[in-house]
Motif scaffolding. Structure first.
Motif, PDB file in Angstrom:
ATOM      1  N   ILE A   8       3.859   1.703   1.797  1.00 59.09           N
ATOM      2  CA  ILE A   8       3.025   1.133   3.002  1.00 59.09           C
ATOM      3  C   ILE A   8       2.571   1.204   4.348  1.00 59.09           C
ATOM      4  CG2 ILE A   8       3.450  -0.521   4.408  1.00 59.09           C
ATOM      5  CD1 ILE A   8       6.333  -1.771   2.743  1.00 59.09           C
ATOM      6  N   SER A   9       3.016   2.555   4.241  1.00 56.50           N
ATOM      7  CA  SER A   9       1.782   3.182   5.326  1.00 56.50           C
ATOM      8  C   SER A   9       1.033   4.082   5.050  1.00 56.50           C
ATOM      9  CB  SER A   9       2.928   3.912   6.493  1.00 56.50           C
ATOM     10  OG  SER A   9       3.894   4.026   7.161  1.00 56.50           O
ATOM     11  N   LEU A  10       0.240   5.065   3.977  1.00 57.68           N
ATOM     12  CA  LEU A  10       0.255   5.222   3.035  1.00 57.68           C
ATOM     13  C   LEU A  10      -0.914   4.043   2.544  1.00 57.68           C
ATOM     14  CD1 LEU A  10       1.651   7.854   1.066  1.00 57.68           C
ATOM     15  CD2 LEU A  10       0.264   8.303   2.649  1.00 57.68           C
ATOM     16  N   MET A  11      -0.996   3.093   2.253  1.00 58.19           N
ATOM     17  CA  MET A  11      -1.914   1.949   1.343  1.00 58.19           C
ATOM     18  C   MET A  11      -2.547   1.285   2.774  1.00 58.19           C
ATOM     19  SD  MET A  11      -1.646   0.895  -1.665  1.00 58.19           S
ATOM     20  CE  MET A  11      -2.256  -0.440  -1.782  1.00 58.19           C
ATOM     21  N   ARG A  12      -1.717   0.770   4.054  1.00 58.97           N
ATOM     22  CA  ARG A  12      -2.123   0.443   5.121  1.00 58.97           C
ATOM     23  C   ARG A  12      -4.008   1.441   5.438  1.00 58.97           C
ATOM     24  NH1 ARG A  12      -0.129  -4.200   6.305  1.00 58.97           N
ATOM     25  NH2 ARG A  12       2.005  -4.536   6.180  1.00 58.97           N
ATOM     26  N   ALA A  13      -2.984   2.455   5.453  1.00 57.21           N
ATOM     27  CA  ALA A  13      -3.797   3.429   5.418  1.00 57.21           C
ATOM     28  C   ALA A  13      -5.170   4.041   4.416  1.00 57.21           C
ATOM     29  CB  ALA A  13      -3.307   5.073   5.843  1.00 57.21           C
ATOM     30  N   LYS A  14      -5.319   3.190   3.197  1.00 56.59           N
ATOM     31  CA  LYS A  14      -6.624   3.546   2.173  1.00 56.59           C
ATOM     32  C   LYS A  14      -6.122   4.591   1.553  1.00 56.59           C
ATOM     33  CE  LYS A  14      -7.704  -0.658   2.182  1.00 56.59           C
ATOM     34  NZ  LYS A  14      -7.996  -1.814   1.226  1.00 56.59           N
ATOM     35  N   ASP A  15      -4.948   5.207   1.485  1.00 53.30           N
ATOM     36  CA  ASP A  15      -5.148   6.914   1.014  1.00 53.30           C
ATOM     37  C   ASP A  15      -4.829   6.549  -0.559  1.00 53.30           C
ATOM     38  OD1 ASP A  15      -4.033   8.393  -0.349  1.00 53.30           O
ATOM     39  OD2 ASP A  15      -2.778   9.250   1.684  1.00 53.30           O
ATOM     40  N   GLN A  16      -5.748   6.876  -1.519  1.00 51.68           N
ATOM     41  CA  GLN A  16      -5.537   6.398  -2.867  1.00 51.68           C
ATOM     42  C   GLN A  16      -4.695   6.944  -3.860  1.00 51.68           C
ATOM     43  OE1 GLN A  16      -9.145   7.733  -4.213  1.00 51.68           O
ATOM     44  NE2 GLN A  16     -10.378   5.701  -2.834  1.00 51.68           N
ATOM     45  N   SER A  17      -3.908   7.777  -3.027  1.00 51.56           N
ATOM     46  CA  SER A  17      -2.208   9.216  -4.079  1.00 51.56           C
ATOM     47  C   SER A  17      -1.959   7.642  -3.907  1.00 51.56           C
ATOM     48  CB  SER A  17      -2.021  10.055  -3.332  1.00 51.56           C
ATOM     49  OG  SER A  17      -1.356   9.443  -1.704  1.00 51.56           O
ATOM     50  N   ALA A  18      -1.131   6.409  -2.693  1.00 53.00           N
ATOM     51  CA  ALA A  18      -0.291   5.311  -2.854  1.00 53.00           C
ATOM     52  C   ALA A  18      -0.841   4.505  -3.746  1.00 53.00           C
ATOM     53  CB  ALA A  18      -0.339   4.523  -1.295  1.00 53.00           C
ATOM     54  N   VAL A  19      -2.117   4.463  -4.152  1.00 48.87           N
ATOM     55  CA  VAL A  19      -2.467   3.215  -5.472  1.00 48.87           C
ATOM     56  C   VAL A  19      -1.861   3.850  -6.754  1.00 48.87           C
ATOM     57  CG1 VAL A  19      -4.269   3.129  -5.815  1.00 48.87           C
ATOM     58  CG2 VAL A  19      -3.687   0.689  -5.616  1.00 48.87           C
ATOM     59  N   LYS A  20      -2.092   5.400  -6.512  1.00 54.57           N
ATOM     60  CA  LYS A  20      -2.081   6.336  -7.925  1.00 54.57           C
ATOM     61  C   LYS A  20      -0.309   5.628  -8.119  1.00 54.57           C
ATOM     62  CE  LYS A  20      -2.292  10.292 -10.259  1.00 54.57           C
ATOM     63  NZ  LYS A  20      -1.106   9.503 -10.950  1.00 54.57           N
ATOM     64  N   TYR A  21       0.487   6.171  -7.158  1.00 51.60           N
ATOM     65  CA  TYR A  21       1.725   6.353  -7.126  1.00 51.60           C
ATOM     66  C   TYR A  21       2.235   4.603  -8.130  1.00 51.60           C
ATOM     67  CZ  TYR A  21       6.298   6.454  -5.921  1.00 51.60           C
ATOM     68  OH  TYR A  21       8.204   6.088  -5.933  1.00 51.60           O
ATOM     69  N   LEU A  22       1.609   3.768  -7.028  1.00 48.44           N
ATOM     70  CA  LEU A  22       2.178   1.878  -7.297  1.00 48.44           C
ATOM     71  C   LEU A  22       1.867   1.755  -8.542  1.00 48.44           C
ATOM     72  CD1 LEU A  22       1.550   0.230  -4.008  1.00 48.44           C
ATOM     73  CD2 LEU A  22       3.017   0.712  -4.995  1.00 48.44           C
ATOM     74  N   TYR A  23       0.628   2.677  -9.410  1.00 48.32           N
ATOM     75  CA  TYR A  23       0.284   2.311 -10.279  1.00 48.32           C
ATOM     76  C   TYR A  23       1.212   3.095 -11.846  1.00 48.32           C
ATOM     77  CZ  TYR A  23      -2.036   1.585 -15.168  1.00 48.32           C
ATOM     78  OH  TYR A  23      -2.610   1.534 -16.181  1.00 48.32           O
ATOM     79  N   ASP A  24       1.087   3.989 -11.124  1.00 53.14           N
ATOM     80  CA  ASP A  24       2.619   5.454 -11.417  1.00 53.14           C
ATOM     81  C   ASP A  24       3.823   4.745 -12.239  1.00 53.14           C
ATOM     82  OD1 ASP A  24       0.231   7.240 -12.536  1.00 53.14           O
ATOM     83  OD2 ASP A  24       1.294   8.546 -11.672  1.00 53.14           O
ATOM     84  N   ASN A  25       4.052   4.260 -11.398  1.00 50.70           N
ATOM     85  CA  ASN A  25       5.684   3.421 -11.148  1.00 50.70           C
ATOM     86  C   ASN A  25       5.655   2.391 -11.755  1.00 50.70           C
ATOM     87  OD1 ASN A  25       7.736   6.085 -10.015  1.00 50.70           O
ATOM     88  ND2 ASN A  25       5.563   6.368  -9.127  1.00 50.70           N
ATOM     89  N   TYR A  26       4.970   1.414 -11.605  1.00 51.82           N
ATOM     90  CA  TYR A  26       5.144   0.101 -11.612  1.00 51.82           C
ATOM     91  C   TYR A  26       4.355  -0.729 -12.463  1.00 51.82           C
ATOM     92  CZ  TYR A  26       8.348  -0.169  -7.609  1.00 51.82           C
ATOM     93  OH  TYR A  26       8.979   0.267  -6.326  1.00 51.82           O
ATOM     94  N   SER A  27       3.305  -0.300 -12.819  1.00 51.09           N
ATOM     95  CA  SER A  27       2.144  -0.377 -13.901  1.00 51.09           C
ATOM     96  C   SER A  27       3.297  -1.333 -15.603  1.00 51.09           C
ATOM     97  CB  SER A  27       1.593   0.383 -14.625  1.00 51.09           C
ATOM     98  OG  SER A  27       1.563   1.888 -15.386  1.00 51.09           O
ATOM     99  N   VAL A  28       4.401  -0.086 -16.268  1.00 52.22           N
ATOM    100  CA  VAL A  28       4.853  -0.459 -16.876  1.00 52.22           C
ATOM    101  C   VAL A  28       5.332  -2.385 -17.069  1.00 52.22           C
ATOM    102  CG1 VAL A  28       6.495  -0.331 -18.861  1.00 52.22           C
ATOM    103  CG2 VAL A  28       4.430   1.391 -18.252  1.00 52.22           C
TER     104      VAL A  28
END
Length: 176
Positions: A8-28
């Protein structure tokens, strides 16, 4: 493994690694849900992409006091899929789609990818009374509206609303 608070903190800071992590772990899991609603691989993938764009662009609207991050993401994906199914463009495509392409065998492939034990939601829904479980499955996992579920199950809309409210109350007990 990154904690939800850190994501959440990384997403709020617009850190692209956070959205990559979310995609890698939740996209399926999200793709599995979307596919169950739209029943079309290509459309499900497009909606998944829209989902992650919307998560990125609208993250400021996420309120962790109102629910878990995964639930928020799931609702975005579910709502986009339902909107697509209700669109005139989608209805026209479905009318002309080859019957061979609509075979539900792909669903089994994504059922494996959607590991409900990872998030335990499906396990919790399975603990509900059968009449509650059936409604929660239709409404939250298959994208039916309450009115559509009432029609499908041939029961009054008021009964559907009462059972869904009761089921949600039961599920809330598991989350404190």
């Amino acid at each position: 493994m990154i904690s939800e608070e850190d994501i959440i903190s990384l997403m709020r800071a617009k850190d692209q690694s956070a959205v990559k992590y979310l995609y890698d772990n939740y996209s399926v899991a999200l793709l599995g849900l979307v596919f169950r609603i739209v029943q079309n691989q290509e459309t499900a993938e497009e909606i998944l992409q829209e989902t992650f764009v919307k998560i990125w662009v609208n993250f400021a609207s996420y309120d962790n006091q109102k629910g878990k991050l995964y639930t928020w993401m799931l609702n975005i994906a579910r709502n986009l899929a339902i909107d697509k199914v209700r669109s005139n463009e989608f209805k026209m495509t479905q009318q002309t789609q080859n019957i061979e392409k609509s075979v539900h065998s792909i669903n089994r492939e994504y059922q494996v990818g959607f590991d409900p034990n990872f998030i335990d939601v499906k396990d919790l829904v399975d603990k509900l009374r059968p009449e509650q479980k059936e409604l929660i499955d239709l409404i939250y996992f298959y994208g039916y509206t309450q009115a559509e579920a009432a029609e499908k199950l041939k029961m009054p809309l008021g009964t559907v609303k009462t059972r869904v409210r009761s089921a949600i109350g039961e599920l809330r007990k598991y989350f404190g």
